[in-house]
Scaffold this active site. Structure first.
Site, short mmCIF file in Angstrom:
data_model
loop_
_atom_site.label_atom_id
_atom_site.label_comp_id
_atom_site.label_asym_id
_atom_site.label_seq_id
_atom_site.Cartn_x
_atom_site.Cartn_y
_atom_site.Cartn_z
N GLY A 23 1.07 -1.15 0.40
CA GLY A 23 0.20 0.46 0.07
C GLY A 23 1.16 1.01 -0.03
N ASN A 24 0.32 2.31 0.51
CA ASN A 24 0.63 4.26 -0.13
C ASN A 24 1.25 3.55 -0.90
OD1 ASN A 24 3.58 6.07 1.72
ND2 ASN A 24 1.16 6.71 1.11
N HIS B 240 4.96 1.82 -7.97
CA HIS B 240 3.44 0.39 -8.17
C HIS B 240 2.84 0.99 -9.11
CE1 HIS B 240 4.26 1.94 -3.22
NE2 HIS B 240 4.30 0.40 -3.86
N GLN C 241 7.83 -9.39 8.47
CA GLN C 241 8.77 -9.03 8.03
C GLN C 241 9.79 -7.84 8.49
OE1 GLN C 241 6.29 -8.30 3.95
NE2 GLN C 241 7.72 -6.65 3.62
N ASP D 94 13.69 -3.40 -5.08
CA ASP D 94 13.67 -4.50 -3.96
C ASP D 94 14.42 -5.67 -5.52
OD1 ASP D 94 12.77 -2.94 -1.73
OD2 ASP D 94 11.00 -2.76 -3.15
N SER E 173 9.88 5.38 -3.66
CA SER E 173 9.66 4.73 -1.85
C SER E 173 8.48 5.33 -0.70
CB SER E 173 11.12 4.51 -1.28
OG SER E 173 10.55 3.79 -0.14
N ARG F 244 8.68 5.02 2.09
CA ARG F 244 9.47 5.36 2.81
C ARG F 244 10.69 7.34 2.55
NH1 ARG F 244 10.26 0.74 3.61
NH2 ARG F 244 9.82 -0.50 5.86
#
Length: 282
Positions: A27-28, A33, A57, A147, A182, A184
């Site tokens: 999500g986010n 994405h 995780q 990733d 990202s 983050r």
């Protein structure tokens, strides 16, 4: 677009859909994405996405509780991309009882790089991805190359378990200044956001050094160490800058390096309180 939380309802909805393309996310959602959704549509139909923040995780000192959850906004973005089904289970839906069985990657792939600094991370990833594959039963699944290690581990897991799923790699989507998109990135302060593209530029510096060197005399360990020192001087806290073989993420032998083995540079570093990862193929 149907939004489904029940595993059984998902299976019922996808019954007879033998060309489904699956994109698992936490999500986010951002443009990175959404690019995965578009790539999925090129390889299968219908497109199925999942949103699940997987507790397994996250380590004890990581950001599970504060990981951004923006489901309604994510739903609107996925609807615009023409996604057929969003599987958005709760933790109780995914793990109605304690998940005692886990899928653990081999140590030579799961305990290096990210696995060294995030113990148990890839066990959690493999367990939830295997379960999501069981729920959605896709023909194709798309994973981003940002990733990189995760992509390699999932690909090997699919091979080892003979799962009838094609793993499609997706190129990293970047901001104009080179920073990999990202979820983050939202944690970065304005000053940190201005500094963050240095990580990608460092990868380019490493690549240029490797490609511009005499391979017979090149010292890859020294190149890696110099890159880490360069980041540290700018206030970063680098975990690793590592030159690895693309095929298995092991360090190349001198013979392999001299023979032109395809390589990838991987890095992870903290900028303030935010840990960023990136990679660049050579």
């Amino acid at each position: 677009m149907k939004v489904i939380s029940s595993i059984q309802e998902l299976r019922d909805q996808l019954r007879g859909q033998n060309r489904a393309a699956f994109v698992p996310t936490m999500g986010n959602l951002h443009e990175g994405h959404l690019s995965l959704m578009r790539l999925a549509r090129q390889h299968g139909d219908p497109v199925v996405a999942s949103i699940f923040v997987n507790r397994l995780q996250f380590g004890p000192n990581e950001d599970f509780d504060k990981y951004p959850r923006t489901l309604q906004d994510d739903i609107e973005k996925l609807q615009k991309e023409g996604v057929y089904v969003l599987f958005a289970p709760s933790e109780r839906d995914m793990y109605p009882e304690p998940q005692e069985y886990r899928v653990e990657p081999p140590h030579d792939l799961g305990d290096i790089l990210e696995g060294e600094f995030r113990p148990g991370f890839f066990k959690g990833v493999c367990t939830v991805v295997m379960k999501l594959f069981s729920c959605a039963q896709p023909r194709v699944a798309v994973f981003g190359k940002k990733d990189y290690q995760q992509l390699m581990i999932v690909r090997r897991m699919v091979q080892q378990f003979a799962l009838p799923i094609d793993i499609i790699p997706a190129e990293t989507i970047r901001a104009e200044d080179g920073l990999a998109l990202s979820s983050r990135n939202r944690y970065l302060s304005p000053d940190e956001r201005a500094e963050a593209p240095v990580l990608y530029r460092t990868l380019h510096d490493v690549r240029d050094t490797v490609l511009g060197s005499d391979r017979a005399s090149a010292d890859l360990l020294a190149v890696e160490a110099n890159a880490k020192e360069s980041l540290a001087r700018r206030g970063w806290k680098p975990d690793y800058v590592s030159i690895r073989k693309r095929v298995d993420l092991q360090a190349p032998t001198r013979e392999e390096f001299l023979a032109g083995e395809p390589l990838v540079i991987l890095t992870a570093a903290k900028l303030g309180a935010t840990r960023l990862i990136d990679n660049l193929e050579i």
